[in-house]
Design an enzyme around this catalytic site. Structure first.
Site, PDB file in Angstrom:
ATOM      1  N   ASP A  68     -48.190 -66.576   7.065  1.00 21.08           N
ATOM      2  CA  ASP A  68     -47.390 -67.797   7.120  1.00 21.08           C
ATOM      3  C   ASP A  68     -47.422 -68.281   8.556  1.00 21.08           C
ATOM      4  OD1 ASP A  68     -45.829 -69.541   5.304  1.00 21.08           O
ATOM      5  OD2 ASP A  68     -44.356 -69.339   6.897  1.00 21.08           O
ATOM      6  N   SER A  69     -47.706 -69.534   8.719  1.00 20.57           N
ATOM      7  CA  SER A  69     -47.964 -70.019  10.071  1.00 20.57           C
ATOM      8  C   SER A  69     -47.462 -71.445  10.222  1.00 20.57           C
ATOM      9  CB  SER A  69     -49.465 -69.931  10.378  1.00 20.57           C
ATOM     10  OG  SER A  69     -50.232 -70.365   9.283  1.00 20.57           O
ATOM     11  N   HIS A 179     -53.597 -67.777  17.400  1.00 27.29           N
ATOM     12  CA  HIS A 179     -52.385 -67.127  16.889  1.00 27.29           C
ATOM     13  C   HIS A 179     -52.733 -66.193  15.720  1.00 27.29           C
ATOM     14  CE1 HIS A 179     -53.447 -70.738  14.836  1.00 27.29           C
ATOM     15  NE2 HIS A 179     -52.499 -70.664  13.925  1.00 27.29           N
ATOM     16  N   ARG A 180     -53.667 -66.641  14.880  1.00 23.01           N
ATOM     17  CA  ARG A 180     -54.041 -65.856  13.696  1.00 23.01           C
ATOM     18  C   ARG A 180     -54.756 -64.566  14.124  1.00 23.01           C
ATOM     19  NH1 ARG A 180     -55.146 -69.833  11.265  1.00 23.01           N
ATOM     20  NH2 ARG A 180     -53.152 -69.850  10.196  1.00 23.01           N
TER      21      ARG A 180
HETATM   22  P1  ITT Z   1     -50.934 -70.645   1.960  1.00 20.87           P
HETATM   23  O1  ITT Z   1     -49.420 -70.678   1.911  1.00 20.87           O
HETATM   24  O2  ITT Z   1     -51.562 -70.713   0.611  1.00 20.87           O
HETATM   25  O3  ITT Z   1     -51.435 -69.495   2.789  1.00 20.87           O
HETATM   26  P2  ITT Z   1     -50.648 -73.064   3.530  1.00 20.87           P
HETATM   27  O4  ITT Z   1     -51.623 -74.005   4.164  1.00 20.87           O
HETATM   28  O5  ITT Z   1     -49.565 -73.647   2.666  1.00 20.87           O
HETATM   29  O6  ITT Z   1     -51.476 -71.972   2.722  1.00 20.87           O
HETATM   30  P3  ITT Z   1     -48.574 -72.167   5.344  1.00 20.87           P
HETATM   31  O7  ITT Z   1     -47.500 -72.333   4.340  1.00 20.87           O
HETATM   32  O8  ITT Z   1     -48.568 -70.939   6.190  1.00 20.87           O
HETATM   33  O9  ITT Z   1     -50.015 -72.198   4.671  1.00 20.87           O
HETATM   34  O10 ITT Z   1     -48.585 -73.459   6.243  1.00 20.87           O
HETATM   35  C1  ITT Z   1     -49.193 -73.416   7.475  1.00 20.87           C
HETATM   36  C2  ITT Z   1     -49.530 -74.807   7.911  1.00 20.87           C
HETATM   37  O11 ITT Z   1     -49.504 -74.813   9.344  1.00 20.87           O
HETATM   38  C3  ITT Z   1     -50.958 -75.163   7.511  1.00 20.87           C
HETATM   39  O12 ITT Z   1     -51.010 -75.854   6.293  1.00 20.87           O
HETATM   40  C4  ITT Z   1     -51.389 -76.025   8.679  1.00 20.87           C
HETATM   41  O13 ITT Z   1     -50.913 -77.322   8.473  1.00 20.87           O
HETATM   42  C5  ITT Z   1     -50.646 -75.407   9.854  1.00 20.87           C
HETATM   43  N1  ITT Z   1     -51.475 -74.399  10.528  1.00 20.87           N
HETATM   44  C6  ITT Z   1     -51.292 -73.049  10.571  1.00 20.87           C
HETATM   45  N2  ITT Z   1     -52.260 -72.446  11.254  1.00 20.87           N
HETATM   46  C7  ITT Z   1     -53.101 -73.423  11.646  1.00 20.87           C
HETATM   47  C8  ITT Z   1     -54.307 -73.425  12.378  1.00 20.87           C
HETATM   48  O14 ITT Z   1     -54.897 -72.314  12.794  1.00 20.87           O
HETATM   49  N3  ITT Z   1     -54.881 -74.598  12.599  1.00 20.87           N
HETATM   50  C9  ITT Z   1     -54.336 -75.745  12.166  1.00 20.87           C
HETATM   51  N4  ITT Z   1     -53.217 -75.838  11.457  1.00 20.87           N
HETATM   52  C10 ITT Z   1     -52.591 -74.669  11.196  1.00 20.87           C
END
Ligand code: ITT
Length: 194
Positions: A68-69, A179-180
Site C-alpha cells: 500500500d503506497s 520507496h518500493r
Molecule cells: P493495489 O491496491 O491493487 O495494489 P493501487 O494502485 O490501488 O493497487 P494503492 O491503493 O496502494 O494501489 O494506491 C497507491 C497509489 O499511489 C497508486 O495508485 C499511485 O497513484 C500512487 N503510487 C504509489 N506508488 C507509486 C509510484 O511508485 N509511482 C507513482 N505513483 C505511485
C-alpha cells in the site's frame, strides 16, 4: 518459495518482480483466478497492506505479498497520502489524479512543493505470521507532467538530488532509489528467513 503479490496494479507488479524476484517466485494475483481484493478503507498504509495480504492468504492458502503506497505533498498537509489512487474520484484514473494535483499546487513555488512517496509492504503467511516494512523517498512535485515511464504520479515526482521525474528515468534508475525498493528490500530478508 512461491508467493502471490496481492495487487491489481501492473506497474507495482513489474517493480516488485524486479526487486524481490531473485529471492522468491512471485506470481501475479491473476494466477489465482477469482480472488478479488477487498476495499481499502483503512486510515493507514499498514492497515491497507495487511487487508490485501490477508485476503489473498486466506482465500488461496499461500504466502502473500502486498503493497500500500501513496504520495504525500507537504503543501497539502500530506494529501493525497493513503487516498492517492482515488484522489480525483473512485475511477482511480491516474491522469485525472495528476491533473488535480497540478491544479491544487497551481502558483505554489518550487521551494514549497516538497513531497514524498511512501510504500508499506506486507508479507502474510498461512500460519498467521505477518511482517511489515516501510520505505520512503523524498522529492518535490514538478510544474507539469514529464516523461512516460513508471505509473501513477511518476510524471510529477522529482526525487531529491535529481532534476528529472521518476517517469523520465529508466525502471532500473527508479528501482535504485524508490520507496518500493526500500520497503521490499526489508521484506526480502524476511522471505529469505521463512
Ligand atoms: P493495489 O491496491 O491493487 O495494489 P493501487 O494502485 O490501488 O493497487 P494503492 O491503493 O496502494 O494501489 O494506491 C497507491 C497509489 O499511489 C497508486 O495508485 C499511485 O497513484 C500512487 N503510487 C504509489 N506508488 C507509486 C509510484 O511508485 N509511482 C507513482 N505513483 C505511485
Amino acid at each position: 518459495m512461491r508467493v502471490v503479490l496481492a495487487t491489481s496494479n501492473a506497474g507495482k507488479l513489474a517493480e516488485v518482480l524486479a526487486i524481490v524476484g531473485p529471492a522468491a517466485d512471485v506470481a501475479a494475483l491473476e494466477a489465482l483466478a477469482g480472488i478479488e481484493l477487498p476495499p481499502e478503507d483503512g486510515d493507514t498504509y499498514e492497515e491497507n497492506a495487511l487487508v490485501k495480504g490477508r485476503a489473498v492468504t486466506r482465500a488461496a492458502g499461500v504466502p502473500a505479498l502486498a503493497d500500500d503506497s501513496g504520495l504525500e505533498v507537504d503543501a497539502l498537509g500530506g494529501a493525497p497520502g493513503v487516498r492517492s489512487s482515488r484522489y480525483a474520484g473512485p475511477a482511480c484514473d491516474p491522469v485525472a489524479n495528476n491533473d488535480k494535483l497540478l491544479r491544487e499546487l497551481d502558483g505554489v513555488p518550487a521551494r514549497a512543493r516538497g513531497a514524498r512517496f511512501v510504500c508499506v509492504a506486507a508479507l502474510v503467511i498461512p500460519d498467521g505470521r505477518e511482517w511489515l516494512a516501510r520505505g520512503e523517498v523524498e522529492g518535490r512535485i514538478a510544474d507539469g507532467s514529464r516523461g512516460t515511464g513508471g505509473f501513477g504520479y511518476d510524471p510529477l515526482f522529482i526525487p531529491a538530488g535529481y532534476e528529472c521525474t521518476f517517469a523520465e528515468m529508466t525502471s532500473e534508475e527508479k528501482n535504485e532509489i524508490s520507496h518500493r525498493t526500500r520497503a521490499f528490500q526489508a521484506i526480502k530478508t524476511f522471505l529469505e528467513e521463512i
